[in-house]
Write a protein that holds these residues in place. Structure first.
Motif, PDB file in Angstrom:
ATOM      1  N   ASN A 344       0.731  -1.279   0.068  1.00 44.24           N
ATOM      2  CA  ASN A 344       0.118   0.052  -0.034  1.00 44.24           C
ATOM      3  C   ASN A 344       0.766   1.268  -0.135  1.00 44.24           C
ATOM      4  O   ASN A 344       0.210   2.090  -0.464  1.00 44.24           O
ATOM      5  CB  ASN A 344      -0.831  -0.022   1.245  1.00 44.24           C
ATOM      6  CG  ASN A 344      -0.020  -0.276   2.310  1.00 44.24           C
ATOM      7  OD1 ASN A 344       0.517  -1.074   2.572  1.00 44.24           O
ATOM      8  ND2 ASN A 344      -0.086   0.630   3.386  1.00 44.24           N
ATOM      9  N   ILE A 401      -4.394   2.256  -4.538  1.00 43.93           N
ATOM     10  CA  ILE A 401      -4.277   1.845  -3.230  1.00 43.93           C
ATOM     11  C   ILE A 401      -5.020   0.804  -2.374  1.00 43.93           C
ATOM     12  O   ILE A 401      -4.680  -0.206  -1.594  1.00 43.93           O
ATOM     13  CB  ILE A 401      -4.183   3.384  -2.292  1.00 43.93           C
ATOM     14  CG1 ILE A 401      -3.507   2.572  -1.115  1.00 43.93           C
ATOM     15  CG2 ILE A 401      -5.626   3.705  -1.829  1.00 43.93           C
ATOM     16  CD1 ILE A 401      -3.339   3.834   0.039  1.00 43.93           C
ATOM     17  N   ARG A 404      -3.741  -2.623  -3.682  1.00 45.81           N
ATOM     18  CA  ARG A 404      -2.283  -2.870  -2.994  1.00 45.81           C
ATOM     19  C   ARG A 404      -2.548  -3.277  -1.566  1.00 45.81           C
ATOM     20  O   ARG A 404      -1.601  -4.125  -1.142  1.00 45.81           O
ATOM     21  CB  ARG A 404      -1.490  -1.793  -3.210  1.00 45.81           C
ATOM     22  CG  ARG A 404      -1.088  -1.545  -4.633  1.00 45.81           C
ATOM     23  CD  ARG A 404      -0.015  -0.430  -4.988  1.00 45.81           C
ATOM     24  NE  ARG A 404      -0.721   0.999  -5.198  1.00 45.81           N
ATOM     25  CZ  ARG A 404      -0.593   2.082  -4.500  1.00 45.81           C
ATOM     26  NH1 ARG A 404       0.158   1.728  -3.205  1.00 45.81           N
ATOM     27  NH2 ARG A 404      -1.141   2.857  -4.958  1.00 45.81           N
ATOM     28  N   MET A 405      -3.436  -2.563  -1.200  1.00 39.33           N
ATOM     29  CA  MET A 405      -3.942  -2.921   0.385  1.00 39.33           C
ATOM     30  C   MET A 405      -4.244  -4.233   0.590  1.00 39.33           C
ATOM     31  O   MET A 405      -3.906  -4.952   1.339  1.00 39.33           O
ATOM     32  CB  MET A 405      -4.827  -1.657   0.936  1.00 39.33           C
ATOM     33  CG  MET A 405      -5.190  -1.909   2.278  1.00 39.33           C
ATOM     34  SD  MET A 405      -3.888  -1.385   3.577  1.00 39.33           S
ATOM     35  CE  MET A 405      -4.094   0.351   3.662  1.00 39.33           C
TER      36      MET A 405
END
Length: 598
Positions: A344, A401, A404-405
């Protein structure tokens, strides 16, 4: 030294290049994956009717998923034999759902870890001080791994690795193990936080790597200093310094606290050595770091021939990219072995998603947070690293994000108790966002222009266009962690969150808005929201489970991009591969990216 497969894929692919191509194709073409990994967010689960569950999943999947117990669903996603499923009556999952699960599994890099015979199976207590069981597992296995890797490089090429450079060394747990018996290696810890370096030096003294300096103390003078300083200056360093100057002038006594004394390091032949270089890296260029490396009594010529290996356990965000790039940007870096984490925190090289990414949510700024707009910076150090990923289909691969988180999740490790806890927290947060929307704390935001050719300020309703969670979301609000008691019920959660937000001194203007909009909410109103949305809690649990499962391909994508980057630089890189170095159950970010220079 090199595994049979440069990438630990589990599907039946003829080569790693074919695997990467299939992975890219799936990420590019699968609408379901794009929705689950970057297209939806738990915050907006209940802000648009009939809810994200019904928007995100194919209709033919929905009845089956809602009929499953959540742990049963998790088993189906990750553990059950898809060719030998047994379900009662009409409960059998749709074939398209089974095919999606199979594809995600096949395209997710394998995480099975086979322990090696370790040179140091148990860390000495003096070295393991400060480590929890997870860190002990990581340090024990990775120290042995990079030691074996360096010896393998020496056997094959004759390059004896002189120093390990630890990117983001923190409190130097890895470096301390490598510098101690039986490895006795020279380690350079590069760390941006001085507080970590200070703590690391203290631990070095405890482990025997450094010597506690001898200083002269004087108890009588110390008593006078404290009296001169007075009780009101107890927490004031300046008052203490002034008192020392007044009382202990022209003396050889040292009144600094032990933690501020510089540990003494002595380089001995055949013994390990640790050096710290403080500073925040912003690229893979280590010229300044290498110039500061101490190399004992070596001549200038020998110092120029330093042969270094960049290593790291869990480099956050772009720090992993810096470590991998360091082999290309620095002649002295002969190899890299980098385990990444915190995806993230990666920046976005290609910028915000365009309209071609129909389901990818833009990264929105929290209304009570600092302005970042990271995606608009087009940071060349960010994701993706490789040209292959950057130019795929002429548009490049983008990850927001949210995707990716989710790649930081570890669904294989979810127990029923753990799952129940974070499902409840997600449910409370989703309902609170709906309350915020209804009471005017947040507003709905349209991601992209309705008409791509002309700009308009008209609202979705005025445009006559139906709302979609893929084009509409609400302002994020940062809440952070609350007291444990706040997670016992929705009522306690709402009260705790509102109390925290209204007392926030950093964003006073927003705290006043929160006070105005939320102060009057009653327990009865909160109970009405709970009664309305509690029957749909299972929908949220199912979506979160599918998001975490699907995001295994996103982590694989990020790791494959790093390997592809090394492959693209075959003029410099002789060998590159990825393999597991930790037990997933103890440390789920367990994939190391390795590169060896020609």
């Amino acid at each position: 030294m090199i595994p049979d497969r440069p990438l630990p894929y589990s599907g039946d692919y003829a080569s790693p290049e074919e695997y990467v191509e299939k992975l890219l194709g799936f990420v590019w073409n699968s609408e379901i994956l794009q929705i689950l990994c970057g297209g939806v967010h738990i915050l907006d689960f209940f802000t648009i009717e009939p809810g994200l569950f019904h928007y995100a999943l194919p209709k033919e999947w929905q009845p089956f998923i809602l009929s499953c117990d959540i742990m049963q669903l998790l088993d189906l996603l990750m553990r059950d034999d898809l060719d030998n499923l047994s379900f009662e009556g009409d409960q059998r999952p749709p074939e398209s759902f089974i095919e999606y699960i199979r594809t995600v599994r096949n395209l997710s890099l394998g995480r099975t870890f086979t322990p090696q015979e370790l040179k140091l199976p148990i860390l000495p207590r003096s070295v393991a001080v400060g480590m929890n069981p997870k860190k002990i597992h990581e340090v024990t296995n990775f120290a042995d791994y990079v030691d074996r890797l360096s010896r393998g490089i020496a056997e094959e090429s004759g390059d004896e690795i002189s120093h390990f450079i630890d990117f983001g060394s923190g409190q130097n747990y890895l470096g301390r193990a490598l510098a101690s018996e039986p490895y006795n290696r020279h380690v350079v810890g590069v760390e941006g936080r001085e507080i970590n370096v200070t703590a690391a030096r203290g631990l070095d003294i405890s482990s025997g790597l450094a010597i506690k300096p001898k200083v002269m103390r004087n108890k009588k003078l110390w008593s006078k200093i404290k009296k001169t300083r007075g009780p009101e200056g107890q927490a004031d360093p300046d008052a203490m310094a002034k008192a020392i100057r007044e009382v202990a002038v022209d003396t050889d006594f040292d009144f600094r606290p032990v933690r501020e004394l510089d540990a003494e390091y002595t380089a001995e032949q055949g013994k390990g050595f640790v050096q710290y270089i403080s500073g925040k890296l912003d690229s893979g260029d280590l010229g300044d770091v290498i110039a500061q490396i101490e190399n004992g009594d070596a001549s200038e010529g020998e110092k120029k021939e330093l042969k270094l290996m960049a290593v790291s356990i869990h480099s956050c965000g772009n720090l992993s990219h810096f470590g991998i790039r360091s082999m290309l940007l620095n002649q002295n870096i002969r190899a890299v072995a980098i385990v990444g984490c915190c995806y993230n925190l990666l920046t976005e090289k290609l910028g915000p998603p365009t309209y071609k990414y129909a389901y990818l949510r833009p990264t929105l700024e929290a209304i009570n947070g600092r302005i970042m707009r990271e995606s608009e910076k087009h940071d060349q150090q960010g994701f993706p690293m490789s040209e292959t990923f950057s130019k795929y289909k002429g548009e490049g691969i983008r990850l927001n994000i949210t995707a990716r988180m989710m790649a930081c999740q570890a669904p294989f490790n979810w127990s029923e108790k753990d799952s129940e806890g974070f499902f409840s927290r997600h449910f409370f947060r989703a309902v609170l966002q709906k309350i915020f929307l209804d009471r005017g704390v947040v507003k709905k935001i349209r991601h992209y222009e309705l008409d791509r050719e002309t700009e308009t300020d008209a609202s979705p309703v005025e445009q006559g266009d139906s709302e979609s969670p893929f084009d509409i979301s609400t302002n994020p609000v940062i809440i952070g962690s609350l007291r444990k008691s706040c997670y016992g019920s929705l009522k306690a959660y709402v009260r705790g969150a509102v109390q925290k937000l209204t007392s926030n001194t950093d964003y006073k203007q927003y705290a006043e808005v929160m006070q105005e909009k939320m102060a009057g909410i009653t327990d009865e109103e909160i109970e009405q929201y709970e009664a309305m949305y509690l029957p749909r809690r299972k929908e949220l649990c199912a979506i979160w489970s599918l998001m975490a499962f699907s995001a295994m391909t996103i982590e694989s994508l990020i790791v494959a991009d790093r390997w592809t980057f090394l492959q693209e630089h075959s003029d410099v890189v002789g060998k590159a591969w990825v393999e597991t170095v930790f037990d997933y159950a103890q440390s789920p970010r367990n994939l190391v990216v390795v590169g060896i220079k020609k």
